[in-house]
Design a protein around this motif. Structure first.
Motif, PDB file in Angstrom:
ATOM      1  N   LEU A   9       0.824  -1.088   0.113  1.00  0.00           N
ATOM      2  CA  LEU A   9       0.166  -0.048  -0.194  1.00  0.00           C
ATOM      3  C   LEU A   9       0.870   1.090  -0.006  1.00  0.00           C
ATOM      4  N   ALA A  10       0.789   2.138  -1.181  1.00  0.00           N
ATOM      5  CA  ALA A  10       1.666   3.267  -1.226  1.00  0.00           C
ATOM      6  C   ALA A  10       1.074   4.570  -0.757  1.00  0.00           C
ATOM      7  N   ALA A  11       1.475   5.326   0.272  1.00  0.00           N
ATOM      8  CA  ALA A  11       0.420   6.403   0.552  1.00  0.00           C
ATOM      9  C   ALA A  11       1.649   7.542   1.093  1.00  0.00           C
ATOM     10  N   GLY A  12       1.198   8.858   0.881  1.00  0.00           N
ATOM     11  CA  GLY A  12       1.889   9.918   1.391  1.00  0.00           C
ATOM     12  C   GLY A  12       1.610   9.946   2.932  1.00  0.00           C
ATOM     13  N   PRO A  20      -7.163   5.859   4.757  1.00  0.00           N
ATOM     14  CA  PRO A  20      -7.970   4.888   3.975  1.00  0.00           C
ATOM     15  C   PRO A  20      -6.951   3.805   3.662  1.00  0.00           C
ATOM     16  N   ALA A  21      -5.589   3.999   3.618  1.00  0.00           N
ATOM     17  CA  ALA A  21      -4.826   2.599   3.462  1.00  0.00           C
ATOM     18  C   ALA A  21      -4.823   1.951   4.550  1.00  0.00           C
ATOM     19  N   GLU A  22      -4.768   2.435   6.064  1.00  0.00           N
ATOM     20  CA  GLU A  22      -5.091   1.711   7.218  1.00  0.00           C
ATOM     21  C   GLU A  22      -6.428   0.697   7.077  1.00  0.00           C
ATOM     22  N   ALA A  23      -7.556   1.544   6.536  1.00  0.00           N
ATOM     23  CA  ALA A  23      -8.670   0.882   6.565  1.00  0.00           C
ATOM     24  C   ALA A  23      -8.651  -0.248   5.555  1.00  0.00           C
ATOM     25  N   LEU A  24      -8.292  -0.266   4.360  1.00  0.00           N
ATOM     26  CA  LEU A  24      -8.152  -1.261   3.469  1.00  0.00           C
ATOM     27  C   LEU A  24      -6.848  -2.307   4.165  1.00  0.00           C
ATOM     28  N   ARG A 168     -11.911   4.528   8.585  1.00  0.00           N
ATOM     29  CA  ARG A 168     -11.095   3.720   9.876  1.00  0.00           C
ATOM     30  C   ARG A 168     -12.307   3.156  10.738  1.00  0.00           C
ATOM     31  N   PRO A 169     -12.100   1.932  11.595  1.00  0.00           N
ATOM     32  CA  PRO A 169     -12.876   1.609  12.678  1.00  0.00           C
ATOM     33  C   PRO A 169     -13.536   2.570  13.329  1.00  0.00           C
ATOM     34  N   ALA A 170     -12.966   3.522  13.757  1.00  0.00           N
ATOM     35  CA  ALA A 170     -13.329   4.431  14.924  1.00  0.00           C
ATOM     36  C   ALA A 170     -14.448   5.296  13.977  1.00  0.00           C
ATOM     37  N   VAL A 171     -14.095   5.343  12.838  1.00  0.00           N
ATOM     38  CA  VAL A 171     -15.132   6.362  12.209  1.00  0.00           C
ATOM     39  C   VAL A 171     -16.499   5.429  11.967  1.00  0.00           C
ATOM     40  N   LEU A 172     -16.106   4.214  11.594  1.00  0.00           N
ATOM     41  CA  LEU A 172     -17.523   3.316  11.349  1.00  0.00           C
ATOM     42  C   LEU A 172     -18.311   3.041  12.832  1.00  0.00           C
TER      43      LEU A 172
END
Length: 366
Positions: A9-12, A20-24, A168-172
């Motif tokens: 997963l490539a992310a700035g 979003p990378a963490e959630a995926l 993220r899980p916290a947002v869900l």
């Protein structure tokens, strides 16, 4: 799972790309895959899913100026990053790589393509970012968060899939909290945020706007505001003088919980903020960051505005008088706030991480 396929997963190194990378990544791990993060040095302090030993740093640089010297420096850094990324891909042998936007994703995605690794990109904005525009013709698939991104580009539209922004899980968890419409004379919970570091303009405009409200509304307000450290004394002084119940901080670690508790949000309209407002379903007054080449925040806010979930104010319109007028009108019409909450929620996609994981596995298999 040492033999499970590896997804890079490539992310700035900012929250808008990392979250979003963490959630995926969480969903892919649940599906029995391995994940690693490829990022820039800003993410070294990151303490989420990708703990020490789960990420690799690749040199990169953002295009900051059109001057020949600056462009040459950026080009050299991206070339150096690509060389590092080629060695990384050769060593790790990933089954696929997905980029989440920002120039730090360019070297890893180019390296993966050169090595024959299946690639795809995800963009959270209503307008494709510059790095993703560069990569779009070079990857197998494109995931978008908002509709209409490729309305004028049928060639790219043919390989695009609308997934939404992984949350993220916290947002869900916050999304499970129904909107509690304020009572006409009851407390009004106002949340003011301005990006990961807080926006100076919020400290300049919001306090004088609050001062312009009717004193009867001061007594109702319960205010949470993100404020830069250097602005805290002057903002706190005004609220104390007005006897406003206010909690001020440069950063809130529990922002999804505070978002769920809010009756109204005043914010910039970055992609992550808009996705979370839609996912949780909260009414907002959005002030797009001006001066952007792509005008992405203007377009992002437009999505929630068209859904009936937000009021979009240009920064030139974002004055203390105008903000005070909008807050007063909404406070007097709680049913309008409830309608806006429903409108915002209609634009949310809570299963975006699963949708994106499906696309990653599809690209991986092909």
């Amino acid at each position: 799972m040492p033999d499970a396929p590896l997804i890079l997963l490539a992310a700035g190194g900012t929250g808008g790309h990392l979250f979003p990378a963490e959630a995926l990544g969480s969903v892919l791990i649940q599906r029995g895959l391995r994940v690693r993060l490829v990022t820039d040095e800003r993410a070294v302090r990151y303490s989420g899913l990708f703990s020490e030993g789960m990420f690799d740093v690749v040199p990169s640089e953002t295009v900051r100026s059109r001057s020949p010297l600056s462009l040459a420096r950026t080009g050299m850094m991206l070339a150096a990053g690509t060389a590092v990324a080629l060695n990384l891909v050769r060593r790790l042998k990933p089954a696929a790589m997905i980029g989440f936007g920002g120039y730090p994703t360019v070297p890893p995605l180019i390296a993966a393509r050169l090595m024959g690794v299946p690639t795809l990109i995800h963009d959270s904005n209503a307008v494709l970012g510059r790095a993703n525009r560069f990569l779009a013709t070079r990857v197998e698939a494109i995931a978008t968060s908002l509709p209409g991104v490729f309305d004028r580009d049928p060639a790219l539209a043919s390989k695009a899939t609308l997934t939404g922004t992984p949350l993220r899980p916290a947002v869900l968890a916050a999304a499970g909290e129904p909107y509690a419409m304020p009572e006409v004379d009851g407390p009004l919970r106002l949340l003011v945020v301005g990006g990961s570091q807080g926006a100076r303009i919020m400290a300049d405009i919001v306090p004088p706007a609050i001062e312009r409200l009717e004193p009867s509304l001061w007594r109702r307000l319960s205010l949470v505001q993100q404020v830069r450290e250097e602005d805290l004394p002057r903002v706190r002084s005004l609220y104390e003088r007005l006897k406003i119940e206010a909690e001020l901080a440069a950063f809130f670690t529990d922002l999804p919980t505070r978002l769920a508790a809010a009756h109204l949000v005043v914010s910039r309209s970055g992609a992550g903020t808009v996705a979370e407002l839609a996912g949780v379903g909260r009414p907002s007054i959005l002030v797009p960051l001006p001066g952007s080449i792509d005008q992405d925040q203007f377009a992002n806010a437009g999505v929630l505005m068209q859904a009936g979930g937000a009021i979009r104010l240009l920064q030139s319109e974002f004055t203390p008088d105008r903000l005070a007028s909008e807050i007063s009108a909404l406070a007097a019409e709680p049913h309008r706030l409830a309608d806006m909450a429903r409108g915002a929620r209609s634009a949310g996609t809570l299963d975006a991480a699963d949708r994106l994981a499906d696309l990653v596995q599809k690209v991986m298999r092909h």
